[in-house]
Scaffold this active site. Structure first.
Site, PDB file in Angstrom:
ATOM      1  N   CYS A 288      35.925  54.129  34.966  1.00  0.00           N
ATOM      2  CA  CYS A 288      34.887  53.584  35.851  1.00  0.00           C
ATOM      3  C   CYS A 288      34.503  54.537  36.971  1.00  0.00           C
ATOM      4  O   CYS A 288      33.444  54.387  37.576  1.00  0.00           O
ATOM      5  CB  CYS A 288      35.321  52.245  36.424  1.00  0.00           C
ATOM      6  SG  CYS A 288      35.594  51.040  35.140  1.00  0.00           S
TER       7      CYS A 288
ATOM      8  N   HIS B  67      30.442  51.135  42.558  1.00  0.00           N
ATOM      9  CA  HIS B  67      30.727  50.754  41.179  1.00  0.00           C
ATOM     10  C   HIS B  67      30.710  49.229  41.091  1.00  0.00           C
ATOM     11  O   HIS B  67      31.258  48.546  41.949  1.00  0.00           O
ATOM     12  CB  HIS B  67      32.090  51.305  40.763  1.00  0.00           C
ATOM     13  CG  HIS B  67      32.585  50.740  39.459  1.00  0.00           C
ATOM     14  ND1 HIS B  67      31.796  50.698  38.330  1.00  0.00           N
ATOM     15  CD2 HIS B  67      33.781  50.189  39.116  1.00  0.00           C
ATOM     16  CE1 HIS B  67      32.493  50.153  37.347  1.00  0.00           C
ATOM     17  NE2 HIS B  67      33.688  49.829  37.804  1.00  0.00           N
TER      18      HIS B  67
ATOM     19  N   ASN C 251      30.438  44.728  34.398  1.00  0.00           N
ATOM     20  CA  ASN C 251      31.026  46.038  34.687  1.00  0.00           C
ATOM     21  C   ASN C 251      30.729  46.959  33.504  1.00  0.00           C
ATOM     22  O   ASN C 251      31.275  46.776  32.423  1.00  0.00           O
ATOM     23  CB  ASN C 251      32.537  45.875  34.896  1.00  0.00           C
ATOM     24  CG  ASN C 251      33.243  47.189  35.187  1.00  0.00           C
ATOM     25  OD1 ASN C 251      32.653  48.256  35.041  1.00  0.00           O
ATOM     26  ND2 ASN C 251      34.496  47.097  35.567  1.00  0.00           N
TER      27      ASN C 251
HETATM   28  N1  ACO Z   1      37.964  31.901  32.405  1.00  0.00           N
HETATM   29  C1  ACO Z   1      38.707  30.916  32.902  1.00  0.00           C
HETATM   30  N2  ACO Z   1      39.935  31.092  33.399  1.00  0.00           N
HETATM   31  C2  ACO Z   1      40.424  32.333  33.399  1.00  0.00           C
HETATM   32  C3  ACO Z   1      39.693  33.420  32.886  1.00  0.00           C
HETATM   33  C4  ACO Z   1      38.417  33.173  32.367  1.00  0.00           C
HETATM   34  N3  ACO Z   1      37.628  34.140  31.874  1.00  0.00           N
HETATM   35  N4  ACO Z   1      40.434  34.539  33.024  1.00  0.00           N
HETATM   36  C5  ACO Z   1      41.594  34.170  33.595  1.00  0.00           C
HETATM   37  N5  ACO Z   1      41.582  32.843  33.829  1.00  0.00           N
HETATM   38  C6  ACO Z   1      42.614  32.038  34.421  1.00  0.00           C
HETATM   39  C7  ACO Z   1      43.982  32.678  34.360  1.00  0.00           C
HETATM   40  O1  ACO Z   1      44.579  32.455  33.101  1.00  0.00           O
HETATM   41  C8  ACO Z   1      44.708  32.009  35.486  1.00  0.00           C
HETATM   42  O2  ACO Z   1      45.124  30.752  35.055  1.00  0.00           O
HETATM   43  P1  ACO Z   1      46.564  30.172  35.492  1.00  0.00           P
HETATM   44  O3  ACO Z   1      46.479  30.068  36.987  1.00  0.00           O
HETATM   45  O4  ACO Z   1      46.613  28.882  34.787  1.00  0.00           O
HETATM   46  O5  ACO Z   1      47.537  31.207  35.028  1.00  0.00           O
HETATM   47  C9  ACO Z   1      43.597  31.806  36.511  1.00  0.00           C
HETATM   48  O6  ACO Z   1      42.349  31.893  35.813  1.00  0.00           O
HETATM   49  C10 ACO Z   1      43.607  32.835  37.627  1.00  0.00           C
HETATM   50  O7  ACO Z   1      43.715  34.105  37.012  1.00  0.00           O
HETATM   51  P2  ACO Z   1      43.821  35.409  37.878  1.00  0.00           P
HETATM   52  O8  ACO Z   1      43.957  36.580  36.992  1.00  0.00           O
HETATM   53  O9  ACO Z   1      44.853  35.192  38.934  1.00  0.00           O
HETATM   54  O10 ACO Z   1      42.387  35.391  38.548  1.00  0.00           O
HETATM   55  P3  ACO Z   1      41.822  36.320  39.675  1.00  0.00           P
HETATM   56  O11 ACO Z   1      41.324  35.510  40.787  1.00  0.00           O
HETATM   57  O12 ACO Z   1      42.726  37.472  39.990  1.00  0.00           O
HETATM   58  O13 ACO Z   1      40.520  36.925  38.963  1.00  0.00           O
HETATM   59  C11 ACO Z   1      39.809  38.944  37.920  1.00  0.00           C
HETATM   60  C12 ACO Z   1      40.678  37.697  37.804  1.00  0.00           C
HETATM   61  C13 ACO Z   1      38.355  38.512  37.968  1.00  0.00           C
HETATM   62  C14 ACO Z   1      40.034  39.834  36.698  1.00  0.00           C
HETATM   63  C15 ACO Z   1      40.161  39.700  39.218  1.00  0.00           C
HETATM   64  O14 ACO Z   1      41.551  39.873  39.325  1.00  0.00           O
HETATM   65  C16 ACO Z   1      39.502  41.026  39.298  1.00  0.00           C
HETATM   66  O15 ACO Z   1      38.303  41.124  39.398  1.00  0.00           O
HETATM   67  N6  ACO Z   1      40.285  42.100  39.311  1.00  0.00           N
HETATM   68  C17 ACO Z   1      39.756  43.425  39.397  1.00  0.00           C
HETATM   69  C18 ACO Z   1      39.359  43.803  38.047  1.00  0.00           C
HETATM   70  C19 ACO Z   1      38.456  44.970  38.089  1.00  0.00           C
HETATM   71  O16 ACO Z   1      37.678  45.171  39.001  1.00  0.00           O
HETATM   72  N7  ACO Z   1      38.557  45.761  37.067  1.00  0.00           N
HETATM   73  C20 ACO Z   1      37.747  46.830  36.888  1.00  0.00           C
HETATM   74  C21 ACO Z   1      38.052  47.974  37.806  1.00  0.00           C
HETATM   75  S1  ACO Z   1      38.276  49.412  36.968  1.00  0.00           S
HETATM   76  C22 ACO Z   1      37.199  49.383  35.794  1.00  0.00           C
HETATM   77  O17 ACO Z   1      36.074  49.064  36.107  1.00  0.00           O
HETATM   78  C23 ACO Z   1      37.611  49.721  34.434  1.00  0.00           C
END
Ligand code: ACO
Length: 325
Positions: free
Chosen positions: A115, A252, A282
């Site tokens: 990324c 980004h 993304n």
């Molecule tokens: N739909 C519904 N529920 C979901 C989904 C989904 N698509 N995905 C996960 N959940 C659930 C999980 O299973 C979890 O359930 P549980 O509490 O029963 O275990 C709950 O939602 C919370 O999950 P978390 O992973 O804790 O959610 P979070 O608030 O951290 O959001 C996310 C997840 C959006 C991925 C966030 O952590 C994030 O944006 N992280 C950064 C990721 C990123 O930016 N990556 C790219 C950077 S580098 C690159 O671009 C390659």
């Protein structure tokens, strides 16, 4: 004293036709429009058609950027393409773009920083132009991340999309002041200890497969805001510029919450932040040039505007660039 800089003279993009909404994804995995919007800000993304490759998207973006610059493909003597989803293990996608544009001189190669790839590619091309070895560079970010997603994994498949964006940079001599057009700073960092937090679980040398993207989202999130704020502060220190000088912040586009938190930490006014994650998801290395093309295309980014870019990606890698458009 005259100083050579890499000046943006053209900007273009290309997106696949196929729009996939959150509601479409909710038919495939256990997710919802509300969850995706609340956690990421994403409403829809473009997904490449069967047989539509990264190089095809990149060639269309490159043609648009070259046309915007009022140039011909033959005027380009360097192509630096950032991608983590190349058409082939080798040769580079950049050489496919070179062939597609009918260019047979100069050099073309890929850079791989996931990324952060576009910022890495921009810094690379900038250094070639400043060194005087090349005159005009195409810098491209192009991805088909849909091909490396695990479509059964709701924690990752809802986050990404496909697309390509490109800039044409030209070496120009300026006064050497902050008012000069062109790239004023690039800062790159990496820390390879974080492989397990964001990676693709395959590759020619390890599994002989392509593999699928795996991510510990919370961990990536935690590192992102700190790393991004640090690398931007480094750019400010190096140039003497400050948040108030920035006309447009073009980060980004991974997650709306990361963008908002970074802008807040740096006191960048929300009205100056370019956000496209809502429509593109993304798109990895393509996200910054797609956002640039969007804000340039709708008239927000104008000649002379100071544009701040930043990105973080797998590795981890991260970086920033300050550019007077
Ligand atoms: N739909 C519904 N529920 C979901 C989904 C989904 N698509 N995905 C996960 N959940 C659930 C999980 O299973 C979890 O359930 P549980 O509490 O029963 O275990 C709950 O939602 C919370 O999950 P978390 O992973 O804790 O959610 P979070 O608030 O951290 O959001 C996310 C997840 C959006 C991925 C966030 O952590 C994030 O944006 N992280 C950064 C990721 C990123 O930016 N990556 C790219 C950077 S580098 C690159 O671009 C390659």
């Amino acid at each position: 004293m005259s100083v050579r800089r890499s000046v943006v003279v053209g900007c273009g993009h290309h997106l696949p036709e196929n729009v996939v909404t959150n509601a479409d994804l909710a038919k495939r995995v256990d997710t919802s429009d509300e969850w995706i919007i609340e956690r990421t800000g994403i409403r829809e993304r473009r997904i490449a058609a069967e047989g539509e490759t990264t190089s095809q998207l990149a060639i269309k973006a490159a043609r648009a950027a070259i046309a915007d610059a009022g140039l011909e493909p033959g005027d380009i003597d360097l192509i630096v393409l950032a991608t983590a989803t190349p058409d082939y293990t080798f040769p580079s996608t950049a050489t496919q773009v070179q062939a597609g544009l009918g260019i047979t001189h100069g050099a073309a190669f890929d850079v791989q920083a996931v990324c952060s790839g576009f910022v890495y590619a921009l810094a690379t091309a900038d250094n070639f132009l400043k060194a005087g070895s090349h005159k005009r560079a195409l810098v491209i970010g192009a991805e088909t991340f849909s091909r490396i997603l695990d479509w059964q994994d709701r924690t990752t498949c809802v986050l990404f999309g496909d697309g390509a964006g490109a800039l044409v940079l030209e070496a120009q001599d300026g006064e050497g002041g902050i008012a000069d057009r062109g790239i004023h700073s690039t800062h790159l960092r990496s820390d390879g200890r974080h492989l397990d937090k964001l990676y693709v679980d395959g590759g020619p040398s390890s599994t002989m497969t392509t593999g699928h993207l795996r991510m510990e989202g919370k961990e990536v999130f935690r590192h992102a805001v700190t790393n991004l704020a640090d690398i931007i502060e480094e750019a400010f220190r190096a140039t003497g510029l400050k948040a108030d000088d920035i006309a447009w912040f073009v980060p980004h586009q991974a997650n709306r919450r990361i963008i908002d938190a970074t802008a807040k930490k740096l006191s960048i006014d929300p009205s100056r932040v370019v956000i496209t994650v809502e429509k593109h998801g993304n798109t990895s290395a393509a996200s910054i040039p797609l956002a640039l093309a969007t804000a340039y295309g709708d008239g927000r980014i104008k000649k002379g505007d100071l544009v701040l870019m930043e990105a973080m990606g797998g590795g981890f890698t991260w970086g920033s660039a300050l550019v007077r458009w």
